[in-house]
Motif scaffolding. Structure first.
Motif, PDB file in Angstrom:
ATOM      1  N   ARG A   7       0.809  -1.211   0.000  1.00 16.32           N
ATOM      2  CA  ARG A   7       0.000   0.000   0.000  1.00 16.32           C
ATOM      3  C   ARG A   7       0.850   1.272   0.000  1.00 16.32           C
ATOM      4  NH1 ARG A   7      -0.831  -2.095   5.301  1.00 16.32           N
ATOM      5  NH2 ARG A   7       0.140  -0.782   6.838  1.00 16.32           N
ATOM      6  N   ASP A   8       2.161   1.143   0.053  1.00 15.91           N
ATOM      7  CA  ASP A   8       3.036   2.311   0.086  1.00 15.91           C
ATOM      8  C   ASP A   8       3.514   2.738  -1.290  1.00 15.91           C
ATOM      9  OD1 ASP A   8       2.818   2.460   2.819  1.00 15.91           O
ATOM     10  OD2 ASP A   8       4.652   1.330   3.204  1.00 15.91           O
ATOM     11  N   GLY A   9       2.996   2.138  -2.338  1.00 16.79           N
ATOM     12  CA  GLY A   9       3.394   2.509  -3.688  1.00 16.79           C
ATOM     13  C   GLY A   9       4.786   2.010  -4.033  1.00 16.79           C
ATOM     14  N   PHE A  10       5.582   2.887  -4.597  1.00 13.43           N
ATOM     15  CA  PHE A  10       6.899   2.502  -5.106  1.00 13.43           C
ATOM     16  C   PHE A  10       7.876   2.118  -4.004  1.00 13.43           C
ATOM     17  CE2 PHE A  10      11.176   3.631  -6.654  1.00 13.43           C
ATOM     18  CZ  PHE A  10      11.240   2.765  -7.732  1.00 13.43           C
ATOM     19  N   ALA A  15      11.629   0.334  -5.328  1.00  9.91           N
ATOM     20  CA  ALA A  15      13.010   0.842  -5.299  1.00  9.91           C
ATOM     21  C   ALA A  15      14.003  -0.313  -5.238  1.00  9.91           C
ATOM     22  CB  ALA A  15      13.207   1.776  -4.113  1.00  9.91           C
ATOM     23  N   THR A  16      13.669  -1.332  -4.477  1.00 11.27           N
ATOM     24  CA  THR A  16      14.547  -2.493  -4.372  1.00 11.27           C
ATOM     25  C   THR A  16      14.628  -3.218  -5.705  1.00 11.27           C
ATOM     26  OG1 THR A  16      13.899  -2.704  -2.059  1.00 11.27           O
ATOM     27  CG2 THR A  16      15.048  -4.574  -3.041  1.00 11.27           C
ATOM     28  N   ARG A  17      13.517  -3.305  -6.417  1.00  9.23           N
ATOM     29  CA  ARG A  17      13.529  -3.936  -7.740  1.00  9.23           C
ATOM     30  C   ARG A  17      14.447  -3.183  -8.699  1.00  9.23           C
ATOM     31  NH1 ARG A  17       7.876  -4.558 -10.079  1.00  9.23           N
ATOM     32  NH2 ARG A  17       9.054  -5.776 -11.608  1.00  9.23           N
ATOM     33  N   VAL A  18      14.341  -1.862  -8.703  1.00 10.93           N
ATOM     34  CA  VAL A  18      15.165  -1.042  -9.600  1.00 10.93           C
ATOM     35  C   VAL A  18      16.641  -1.188  -9.242  1.00 10.93           C
ATOM     36  CG1 VAL A  18      15.717   1.333 -10.267  1.00 10.93           C
ATOM     37  CG2 VAL A  18      13.338   0.587 -10.137  1.00 10.93           C
ATOM     38  N   VAL A  19      16.951  -1.097  -7.966  1.00 14.70           N
ATOM     39  CA  VAL A  19      18.350  -1.217  -7.523  1.00 14.70           C
ATOM     40  C   VAL A  19      18.880  -2.618  -7.802  1.00 14.70           C
ATOM     41  CG1 VAL A  19      19.866  -1.167  -5.499  1.00 14.70           C
ATOM     42  CG2 VAL A  19      18.209   0.649  -5.855  1.00 14.70           C
ATOM     43  N   PHE A  57      25.723  -1.912  -4.818  1.00 11.02           N
ATOM     44  CA  PHE A  57      25.830  -3.116  -3.993  1.00 11.02           C
ATOM     45  C   PHE A  57      25.368  -2.837  -2.561  1.00 11.02           C
ATOM     46  CE2 PHE A  57      28.380  -5.494  -0.904  1.00 11.02           C
ATOM     47  CZ  PHE A  57      28.091  -6.806  -1.254  1.00 11.02           C
ATOM     48  N   ILE A  58      25.857  -1.747  -1.991  1.00 11.43           N
ATOM     49  CA  ILE A  58      25.469  -1.387  -0.620  1.00 11.43           C
ATOM     50  C   ILE A  58      23.979  -1.063  -0.557  1.00 11.43           C
ATOM     51  CG2 ILE A  58      25.771   0.358   1.186  1.00 11.43           C
ATOM     52  CD1 ILE A  58      28.771   0.422   0.316  1.00 11.43           C
ATOM     53  N   ALA A  59      23.492  -0.311  -1.533  1.00  7.96           N
ATOM     54  CA  ALA A  59      22.065   0.030  -1.560  1.00  7.96           C
ATOM     55  C   ALA A  59      21.212  -1.227  -1.684  1.00  7.96           C
ATOM     56  CB  ALA A  59      21.777   0.989  -2.710  1.00  7.96           C
ATOM     57  N   TYR A  60      21.634  -2.162  -2.534  1.00  8.51           N
ATOM     58  CA  TYR A  60      20.895  -3.415  -2.710  1.00  8.51           C
ATOM     59  C   TYR A  60      20.829  -4.191  -1.395  1.00  8.51           C
ATOM     60  CZ  TYR A  60      19.971  -8.234  -4.128  1.00  8.51           C
ATOM     61  OH  TYR A  60      19.461  -9.500  -4.224  1.00  8.51           O
ATOM     62  N   CYS A  61      21.944  -4.340  -0.735  1.00 14.89           N
ATOM     63  CA  CYS A  61      21.974  -5.100   0.523  1.00 14.89           C
ATOM     64  C   CYS A  61      21.086  -4.458   1.583  1.00 14.89           C
ATOM     65  CB  CYS A  61      23.407  -5.243   1.027  1.00 14.89           C
ATOM     66  SG  CYS A  61      24.417  -6.332   0.010  1.00 14.89           S
ATOM     67  N   LEU A  62      21.167  -3.155   1.725  1.00 18.15           N
ATOM     68  CA  LEU A  62      20.336  -2.469   2.723  1.00 18.15           C
ATOM     69  C   LEU A  62      18.849  -2.569   2.389  1.00 18.15           C
ATOM     70  CD1 LEU A  62      22.519   0.703   3.385  1.00 18.15           C
ATOM     71  CD2 LEU A  62      22.219  -1.287   4.880  1.00 18.15           C
ATOM     72  N   LEU A  63      18.511  -2.395   1.120  1.00 16.50           N
ATOM     73  CA  LEU A  63      17.110  -2.490   0.718  1.00 16.50           C
ATOM     74  C   LEU A  63      16.566  -3.909   0.866  1.00 16.50           C
ATOM     75  CD1 LEU A  63      17.116  -0.082  -2.341  1.00 16.50           C
ATOM     76  CD2 LEU A  63      15.772   0.182  -0.265  1.00 16.50           C
ATOM     77  N   TRP A  98      11.073 -12.752  -6.128  1.00 12.89           N
ATOM     78  CA  TRP A  98      10.836 -12.401  -4.724  1.00 12.89           C
ATOM     79  C   TRP A  98      10.450 -10.951  -4.499  1.00 12.89           C
ATOM     80  CZ3 TRP A  98      15.803 -15.198  -2.711  1.00 12.89           C
ATOM     81  CH2 TRP A  98      15.600 -16.581  -2.793  1.00 12.89           C
ATOM     82  N   LEU A  99      10.686 -10.095  -5.474  1.00 10.87           N
ATOM     83  CA  LEU A  99      10.415  -8.675  -5.270  1.00 10.87           C
ATOM     84  C   LEU A  99       9.226  -8.166  -6.069  1.00 10.87           C
ATOM     85  CD1 LEU A  99      14.044  -7.261  -5.201  1.00 10.87           C
ATOM     86  CD2 LEU A  99      12.498  -7.605  -3.278  1.00 10.87           C
ATOM     87  N   ARG A 100       8.525  -9.042  -6.734  1.00  9.66           N
ATOM     88  CA  ARG A 100       7.334  -8.628  -7.466  1.00  9.66           C
ATOM     89  C   ARG A 100       6.256  -8.245  -6.466  1.00  9.66           C
ATOM     90  NH1 ARG A 100       7.605  -8.326 -13.195  1.00  9.66           N
ATOM     91  NH2 ARG A 100       9.755  -8.925 -13.535  1.00  9.66           N
ATOM     92  N   PRO A 101       5.375  -7.318  -6.839  1.00  8.94           N
ATOM     93  CA  PRO A 101       4.278  -6.959  -5.928  1.00  8.94           C
ATOM     94  C   PRO A 101       3.406  -8.177  -5.641  1.00  8.94           C
ATOM     95  CG  PRO A 101       4.433  -5.397  -7.735  1.00  8.94           C
ATOM     96  CD  PRO A 101       5.372  -6.515  -8.051  1.00  8.94           C
ATOM     97  N   LEU A 102       2.910  -8.259  -4.422  1.00  9.64           N
ATOM     98  CA  LEU A 102       2.031  -9.350  -4.043  1.00  9.64           C
ATOM     99  C   LEU A 102       0.639  -9.065  -4.579  1.00  9.64           C
ATOM    100  CD1 LEU A 102       3.101  -9.758  -0.318  1.00  9.64           C
ATOM    101  CD2 LEU A 102       3.895 -11.069  -2.275  1.00  9.64           C
ATOM    102  N   ASP A 103       0.007 -10.089  -5.180  1.00  5.03           N
ATOM    103  CA  ASP A 103      -1.375  -9.898  -5.616  1.00  5.03           C
ATOM    104  C   ASP A 103      -2.329 -10.378  -4.529  1.00  5.03           C
ATOM    105  OD1 ASP A 103      -1.306 -12.658  -5.767  1.00  5.03           O
ATOM    106  OD2 ASP A 103      -1.339 -12.738  -7.950  1.00  5.03           O
ATOM    107  N   ALA A 104      -3.602 -10.265  -4.770  1.00  2.65           N
ATOM    108  CA  ALA A 104      -4.602 -10.582  -3.751  1.00  2.65           C
ATOM    109  C   ALA A 104      -4.560 -12.050  -3.331  1.00  2.65           C
ATOM    110  CB  ALA A 104      -5.989 -10.219  -4.258  1.00  2.65           C
ATOM    111  N   SER A 105      -4.199 -12.942  -4.265  1.00  2.00           N
ATOM    112  CA  SER A 105      -4.193 -14.368  -3.952  1.00  2.00           C
ATOM    113  C   SER A 105      -3.004 -14.768  -3.092  1.00  2.00           C
ATOM    114  CB  SER A 105      -4.199 -15.198  -5.230  1.00  2.00           C
ATOM    115  OG  SER A 105      -2.994 -14.981  -5.953  1.00  2.00           O
TER     116      SER A 105
END
Length: 117
Positions: A7-10, A15-19, A57-63, A98-105
C-alpha cells in the motif's frame, strides 16, 4: 495482515527492484571492464564502474534487509537474496521471483509470496 509495502506505492519494494536490476547490470559491466583493463590495459571502465557498482551493492543489501523485514521473509530467503549480490545475474532472479508486488491471492501471509527458502 496485508503486506505494508503493497500500500506504500513505489517505496520500498519498487526501489529495491530497480536497484536489484541496476546492481546486476553494473556487476556484469564491471566484469567486462575488468577484462578490458587487464586485456587491453585500459583501466577507465573500472575507475567509473567500480564506485558505481559499490554504491549499488550497498544500496541493494540495505534495501533487501529492509524488504525482508517488511515481507517477513525467512532467514534463508534473506541470506540467499543477500548472497545473490555477489553472483552475476542472480539479482535478476531475486527481482523476478521475490520482489514482485504481491497480488490478492498471495497476500495471505509471509510464506504465501511464492517460492520459499
Amino acid at each position: 495482515m496485508t503486506d505494508p509495502s503493497a500500500r506504500d506505492g513505489f517505496w520500498p519494494v519498487g526501489a529495491t527492484r530497480v536497484v536489484s536490476l541496476a546492481e546486476a547490470v553494473s556487476f556484469v559491466l564491471l566484469l567486462v571492464a575488468s577484462a578490458i583493463k587487464y586485456g587491453a590495459d585500459e583501466p577507465i571502465g573500472v575507475r567509473i564502474l567500480g564506485p558505481t557498482h559499490g554504491t549499488l551493492f550497498i544500496a541493494y543489501c540495505l534495501l533487501v534487509l529492509y524488504v525482508s523485514v517488511l515481507r517477513q521473509w525467512k532467514i534463508g530467503r534473506t541470506l540467499l537474496a543477500l548472497g545473490a549480490s555477489v553472483v552475476p545475474f542472480a539479482p535478476f532472479f531475486v527481482e523476478r521471483h521475490w520482489l514482485r508486488p504481491l497480488d490478492a491471492s498471495t497476500a495471505g501471509g509471509p510464506g504465501a509470496s511464492g517460492a520459499t527458502a
